[in-house]
Design a protein around this motif. Structure first.
Motif, PDB file in Angstrom:
ATOM      1  N   MET A   1      -6.841   4.318  12.443  1.00  0.00           N
ATOM      2  CA  MET A   1      -6.441   4.949  11.190  1.00  0.00           C
ATOM      3  C   MET A   1      -7.152   6.277  11.011  1.00  0.00           C
ATOM      4  O   MET A   1      -6.531   7.279  10.675  1.00  0.00           O
ATOM      5  CB  MET A   1      -6.806   3.994  10.043  1.00  0.00           C
TER       6      MET A   1
ATOM      7  N   ALA B   1      -5.300   9.849  10.892  1.00  0.00           N
ATOM      8  CA  ALA B   1      -5.459  10.675   9.691  1.00  0.00           C
ATOM      9  C   ALA B   1      -5.849  12.104  10.066  1.00  0.00           C
ATOM     10  O   ALA B   1      -5.290  13.078   9.566  1.00  0.00           O
ATOM     11  CB  ALA B   1      -6.518  10.058   8.769  1.00  0.00           C
TER      12      ALA B   1
ATOM     13  N   LEU C   1      -0.783  12.077   5.374  1.00  0.00           N
ATOM     14  CA  LEU C   1      -0.864  10.611   5.435  1.00  0.00           C
ATOM     15  C   LEU C   1      -1.001  10.112   3.995  1.00  0.00           C
ATOM     16  O   LEU C   1      -1.993  10.365   3.332  1.00  0.00           O
ATOM     17  CB  LEU C   1      -2.052  10.162   6.282  1.00  0.00           C
ATOM     18  N   SER C   2       0.025   9.420   3.520  1.00  0.00           N
ATOM     19  CA  SER C   2       0.117   9.111   2.092  1.00  0.00           C
ATOM     20  C   SER C   2      -0.152   7.658   1.759  1.00  0.00           C
ATOM     21  O   SER C   2      -0.367   7.313   0.599  1.00  0.00           O
ATOM     22  CB  SER C   2       1.505   9.478   1.575  1.00  0.00           C
ATOM     23  N   GLU C   3      -0.082   6.795   2.744  1.00  0.00           N
ATOM     24  CA  GLU C   3      -0.398   5.385   2.488  1.00  0.00           C
ATOM     25  C   GLU C   3      -0.724   4.702   3.803  1.00  0.00           C
ATOM     26  O   GLU C   3      -0.136   5.017   4.840  1.00  0.00           O
ATOM     27  CB  GLU C   3       0.785   4.673   1.810  1.00  0.00           C
ATOM     28  N   VAL C   4      -1.669   3.782   3.741  1.00  0.00           N
ATOM     29  CA  VAL C   4      -1.966   2.929   4.891  1.00  0.00           C
ATOM     30  C   VAL C   4      -1.906   1.488   4.407  1.00  0.00           C
ATOM     31  O   VAL C   4      -2.364   1.177   3.307  1.00  0.00           O
ATOM     32  CB  VAL C   4      -3.370   3.222   5.467  1.00  0.00           C
ATOM     33  N   ARG C   5      -1.290   0.630   5.209  1.00  0.00           N
ATOM     34  CA  ARG C   5      -1.368  -0.804   4.913  1.00  0.00           C
ATOM     35  C   ARG C   5      -1.889  -1.532   6.143  1.00  0.00           C
ATOM     36  O   ARG C   5      -1.554  -1.167   7.265  1.00  0.00           O
ATOM     37  CB  ARG C   5       0.008  -1.377   4.554  1.00  0.00           C
ATOM     38  N   ILE C   6      -2.684  -2.537   5.896  1.00  0.00           N
ATOM     39  CA  ILE C   6      -3.166  -3.400   6.974  1.00  0.00           C
ATOM     40  C   ILE C   6      -2.670  -4.803   6.669  1.00  0.00           C
ATOM     41  O   ILE C   6      -2.911  -5.326   5.574  1.00  0.00           O
ATOM     42  CB  ILE C   6      -4.702  -3.382   7.071  1.00  0.00           C
TER      43      ILE C   6
END
Lengths: 242, 242
Positions: free
Chosen positions: A25, A29, A39-44
């Protein structure tokens, strides 16, 4: 024109359990920022079919580009390719070009393309392959979703081959000023400065180091001159800044 | 009984831009695992009101407990408290007990509780406060959402005060075996082992180190004896494992 947006989906029980710390990540980024993509959102999410399907659908609809990391190997817990196919309701099966890439790789290695490895040739219909010069097994792009390996060296080479194909914006530049005063002392003048300069983004990131309170003030914009001007004002407001 | 679930919401432009690397997620993941709570999803969103509101609503509805990190300081970009209030459609205002905590802290420091600092006494209606022994400004709990600071030392003390109030499950135990063979060689027998032992979770985490392909096989369960038995079988399947 606003910069294109991206989201990242990290697939991995091992990160959610705290066993390992994600490295992809942070890498992505930085690369996206250089390329002018926000980069506007990260989900794990865990290695769970429904969780992956739901996240792929939400992120694909919400952002220009999506990058996934993890879950495309040969083992039973590698379920990303199937989940991405299901997210777009397309069939998935072994594809000849992917199989040929794997066959050539394992021939060179003197190993066999067994049933487990053949799973890595399963590619959703309509996808294009992402080259993997490290360990052969390809990633793929389906619609706006780039499906990549979780092993950092492989992830990084895949990012390197995908990024030039994307339309970037002006690279987001930034400059920061470190102020060794509590945020409460800075906040008033800083807020006024932010209101006066909507052409830049101003963020305040507090720290406590050896008992000293401070904040890094970061000014961001694609326009370097605009950043310079605000940093100049900032330095005048807080002469003790470094 | 399945273990309780949790989600984490990290609020921070600086992580999405690649400027800093998040440390709180990894810390929380480890603490929750020890406490028998399963971290099931993490989202990282920017300092954006609607993004925070949407994520809080989705995660609060989807999991037993939610932890947020970041955006509760005194500066213009600290918008988490308002967003969480809006997510639950409750009013927010300065609360006397929070103000008293701040007043006492700044009196001790010899600083003033100015307008910016007073923003940190804004607490959504119905919330309870989370103690902050490091820098006084409290976090808060509203419904199943624990709103905490982003500065790691403060985040960690807040986690320490919240965790004992939560019902944990049996701690998730794990044991791993490192196998210096490509996942493709391991995958077949490993998949059969996973099918034969649904009482444990078996994950395969590949690596490439100095040109050698390998994988860490992790076996997870709240039942230590079940893990031992599977690790035993695994070691017999792959005698070269370490």
């Amino acid at each position: 024109m606003p910069n294109p947006t991206a989201a990242m989906l990290v697939i991995g029980d091992e990160i959610l359990s705290g066993r390992t710390r994600d490295a992809n990540m942070h890498y992505l980024a930085q690369e996206l920022t250089k390329h002018g993509i926000r980069l506007s959102e990260v989900r794990i999410v865990p290695d769970n079919h429904d969780a992956i399907v739901g996240a792929v659908q939400a992120l694909s609809a919400g952002y220009d580009t999506v990058f996934t990391s993890g879950g495309i190997g040969p083992t039973h817990d590698d379920i990303t390719a199937e989940a991405v196919a299901d997210a777009f309701a397309v069939p998935i099966g072994i594809r000849d070009d992917a199989r040929a890439i794997l066959q050539a790789h394992y021939d060179r290695q003197g190993s066999t393309l067994n049933e487990a490895r053949l799973r890595m040739a399963r590619i959703p219909e309509g996808a294009s392959l992402i080259d993997n010069p490290v360990s052969a097994a390809p990633g793929f792009t389906l619609h706006n979703v780039h499906v990549m390996a979780g092993v950092p060296t492989v992830f990084q080479t895949m990012v390197a081959s995908v990024l030039p194909t994307l339309t970037g914006g002006a690279p987001m530049l930034s400059q920061s000023l470190r102020i060794a005063r509590g945020e409460g002392d800075i906040a008033g003048p800083l807020g006024k400065l932010a209101t006066a300069h909507p052409e830049v983004e101003i963020g305040s990131y507090p720290f406590i180091k050896d008992g000293v309170y401070g904040a890094n003030i970061v000014v961001r914009s694609p326009d370097g001159a605009a950043i310079d001007a605000v940093i100049h004002e900032l330095a005048a407001l807080f002469p003790e800044a470094q």
